[in-house]
Design a protein around this motif. Structure first.
Motif, PDB file in Angstrom:
ATOM      1  N   UNK A 488      16.239   3.796  55.501  1.00 53.65           N
ATOM      2  CA  UNK A 488      17.004   4.222  56.676  1.00 53.65           C
ATOM      3  C   UNK A 488      16.971   3.130  57.740  1.00 53.65           C
ATOM      4  N   UNK A 489      18.150   2.797  58.275  1.00 49.35           N
ATOM      5  CA  UNK A 489      18.250   1.743  59.286  1.00 49.35           C
ATOM      6  C   UNK A 489      17.499   2.153  60.553  1.00 49.35           C
ATOM      7  N   UNK A 490      16.767   1.207  61.126  1.00 45.66           N
ATOM      8  CA  UNK A 490      15.947   1.507  62.303  1.00 45.66           C
ATOM      9  C   UNK A 490      16.684   1.234  63.610  1.00 45.66           C
ATOM     10  N   UNK A 491      17.777   0.470  63.563  1.00 48.74           N
ATOM     11  CA  UNK A 491      18.494   0.169  64.800  1.00 48.74           C
ATOM     12  C   UNK A 491      19.959  -0.109  64.505  1.00 48.74           C
ATOM     13  N   UNK A 492      20.767  -0.075  65.583  1.00 49.93           N
ATOM     14  CA  UNK A 492      22.200  -0.336  65.466  1.00 49.93           C
ATOM     15  C   UNK A 492      22.459  -1.833  65.549  1.00 49.93           C
ATOM     16  N   UNK A 493      23.359  -2.323  64.692  1.00 52.47           N
ATOM     17  CA  UNK A 493      23.678  -3.745  64.697  1.00 52.47           C
ATOM     18  C   UNK A 493      24.499  -4.110  63.480  1.00 52.47           C
ATOM     19  N   UNK A 494      24.337  -5.351  63.034  1.00 56.08           N
ATOM     20  CA  UNK A 494      25.060  -5.841  61.861  1.00 56.08           C
ATOM     21  C   UNK A 494      24.043  -6.300  60.824  1.00 56.08           C
ATOM     22  N   UNK A 495      24.207  -5.863  59.583  1.00 49.32           N
ATOM     23  CA  UNK A 495      23.280  -6.231  58.512  1.00 49.32           C
ATOM     24  C   UNK A 495      23.344  -7.739  58.248  1.00 49.32           C
ATOM     25  N   UNK A 496      22.171  -8.363  58.124  1.00 49.32           N
ATOM     26  CA  UNK A 496      22.108  -9.800  57.862  1.00 49.32           C
ATOM     27  C   UNK A 496      21.334 -10.046  56.565  1.00 49.32           C
ATOM     28  N   UNK A 497      21.520 -11.230  56.003  1.00 45.80           N
ATOM     29  CA  UNK A 497      20.920 -11.557  54.704  1.00 45.80           C
ATOM     30  C   UNK A 497      19.398 -11.481  54.740  1.00 45.80           C
TER      31      UNK A 497
END
Length: 610
Positions: A488-497
């Motif tokens: 589960x994602x912990x914060x809002x943003x853009x996924x990075x490599x």
């Protein structure tokens, strides 16, 4: 009554060749011009039908053979769309039962034949795909005869012609040793076996609405068979709904079916299947009757839905970005409109004005509705499918299904191991001596939810599964989840490599670099049973020290991309699928990690205090 008319429904299990058979009948009845390019699956005009290779909606067409008009109704073969079959069978006097020469009678074959025989239809059996190397036509004929002996309601129904066909190659024969030429033997069987429609042509008009269409110029169009009397364009009629309320209208346009077109006519006799414009606010199951003698016909009886979801307004941080229609009143209006044509669907309002309970025949039935709304620009969120329960004499009942699987012997262990916590009980297992096995289980419908995607993954496409609703039985124990926890994602943003590479050390990921994510969004499957919060937006810290591996690119495992049905299968009760015209996102119902921990502690205390 007109002797030059036949009404026939084509029924079968999914993928047994109904639509291909209709293609062959249309092409050999010279409906099309000699140079006209029509392609394949002519009747499957819906984009979803062409993409998935299945018939979803029942459709009408008509051909002429030796001066006799044959109205043909193509029906779906998937069990989830049985409501489409039930509503159109009363338009027919006979049925073509299509059975695969390799598979033989399947669960939906039994279901549709039972409905057809109960309606009193005259059957013609077509053993299709006899050109396949593994065809076992004679054995399949024996199985079909056993099925008729079990389901027939009178002795006359056991007297039926059997034809052998290859719809793909465009021929039918009455004997396997005969030389294959064309579909003429099937046309002849229809003319001699299926009786002309019955009904008093001089009596007052009665017509049961069994399908609806819409035209931008004419408005709503009602489709049905004239049970008695005749109908003329411009004639005053009365619409009688299920509650018995009567509303007067005038028939503005009257059509009959010819080929793939609707042909306008001034008058139609009893027994003809017609389309009527001018009768507004009509629903499937309504009666259109004579204005002088308005009498209602018995309404269409449809089996109850077995699976439901909660569909509601999208509450994610990305709400409103990709859809044009996302307000609760827009969603409810669209669902109510669907009820006019989707007779086996049910829609109920809940305590929340932003959520609606939608019930259907199965996961695929509901998934098709969701996909259709999505393509129309709607944006919403849906919960995990669950079984529809009933209460009878103080006992909670749930639907039970028969699950049938044909696969390789190698997969028996993983499949039975996965089905055990789903409360499945094996009732049959047969080996064919060539490495294949047939398995049968009885299990609750809620245990079947989510199994299809597991079956496809484990068998790697080397298997076929079907299910059939048996009956309602007392509610059994808890169905244990066989799925691992979520990343589960912990914060809002853009996924990075860099962040995704760290997450892939803990499990499989569902998103690619550059994908916008928000806190609480499910971005992968954890390798363990519990959920894990991960930061896939985390970038590598920059330092003044040059690393010896700085030039080595991070290689990510490709993201797991799931279809809509797989998303519905995947989620747990505390999760939802966010559906937009452009995206499918998995999310937790409660987005923040702290709030989820608090709720889990409260639930643990409540269980400990019992």
């Amino acid at each position: 009554m007109p002797q030059d008319l036949r009404n026939i429904a084509i029924i079968a299990h999914v993928d047994h060749g109904k639509t291909t058979l209709v293609d062959a009948l249309l092409k050999q009845s010279h409906v099309f011009r000699a140079n006209q390019q029509v392609g394949e699956f002519i009747m499957d005009s819906n984009p979803l039908e062409r993409e998935r290779g299945i018939t979803i909606l029942a459709k009408n067409t008509a051909i002429t053979y030796k001066g006799v008009k044959i109205n043909i109704i193509d029906t779906p073969g998937h069990a989830d769309f049985s409501g489409e079959v039930e509503r159109v069978l009363n338009m027919a006097d006979g049925c073509l039962l299509v059975v695969d020469a390799v598979d033989g009678p399947m669960p939906q074959t039994r279901y549709v034949l039972k409905k057809a025989l109960a309606t009193g239809l005259k059957p013609v059996v077509v053993i299709n795909k006899v050109d396949r190397p593994s065809a076992r036509a004679k054995e399949v004929v024996s199985l079909v005869q056993d099925l008729f002996l079990e389901l027939a309601t009178d002795a006359e129904q056991l007297n039926f012609p059997i034809l052998y066909a290859s719809a793909r190659l465009g021929y039918a024969v009455t004997d396997l040793s005969a030389e294959p030429r064309d579909m003429e033997p099937l046309f002849e069987a229809i003319l001699h076996q299926v009786p002309p429609p019955s009904g008093d042509g001089a009596a007052p008009l009665q017509l049961l609405v069994t399908a609806l269409d819409y035209d931008n110029h004419l408005g709503q169009i009602a489709i049905g068979r004239i049970s008695r009397g005749s109908l003329a364009s411009g004639e005053p009629v009365v619409r009688i709904n299920r509650e018995g309320q009567q509303s007067p209208y005038k028939v503005e346009r009257l059509y009959v079916f010819q080929g793939l077109e609707r042909q306008e006519v001034p008058q139609a006799p009893a027994g003809e299947i017609v389309a009527i414009a001018g009768v507004e606010q009509v629903s499937i199951g309504d009666t259109i009757a004579s204005a002088q003698y308005p009498e209602a016909l018995p309404p269409i009886i449809i089996d109850e839905p077995t699976v439901r979801i909660t569909l509601g307004v999208n509450t994610s941080p990305f709400a409103g970005r990709e859809g044009q229609s996302s307000m609760s009143r827009q969603l409810y209006a669209r669902l109510v409109r669907e009820l006019q044509t989707n007779v086996s669907l049910r829609v109920q309002q809940t305590d929340s004005p932003d959520e609606f309970q939608v019930s259907g025949r199965g996961e695929l039935h509901l998934a098709i509705l969701i996909e259709t709304m999505r393509r129309e620009g709607y944006e919403f969120q849906v919960s995990k499918p669950e079984a529809v329960l009933k209460e009878r004499a103080g006992v909670i009942l749930e639907p039970y299904e028969m699950l049938m699987m044909d696969t390789r012997e190698d997969f028996v262990g993983p499949l039975t191991e996965n089905l055990a916590p789903r409360l499945a009980k094996m009732t049959d297992m047969r080996y064919d001596g060539r490495g294949s096995v047939h398995l049968e289980f009885q299990l609750p419908t809620r245990g079947l939810i989510g199994f299809n995607s597991y079956f496809l993954r484990v068998t790697r496409g080397n298997g076929v599964m079907n299910s059939q609703l048996l009956d309602y039985a007392p509610f059994q124990g808890e169905v244990r989840s066989t799925r691992n926890g979520a990343l589960v994602a912990s914060e809002t943003g853009v996924a990075v490599t860099y962040g995704l590479n760290n997450a892939q050390g803990r499990g499989d990921t569902f998103v690619e670099p550059g994908t916008p994510v928000y806190e609480g969004m499910i971005v992968g499957l954890h390798a363990r049973d519990d959920d894990l919060v991960v930061n896939i937006c985390k970038e590598k810290k920059q330092t003044n020290t040059r690393s010896s591996t700085a030039d080595i690119a991070i290689r990510l495992t490709p993201a797991v991309v799931m279809s809509l049905e797989e998303c519905l299968d995947f989620i747990n009760p505390d999760e939802m699928v966010e559906v937009t015209p452009k995206s499918l996102r998995l999310r937790k119902k409660v987005l923040t990690s702290d709030e989820r921990h608090r709720l889990n502690r409260e639930q643990a205390r409540a269980l400990a205090g019992r």
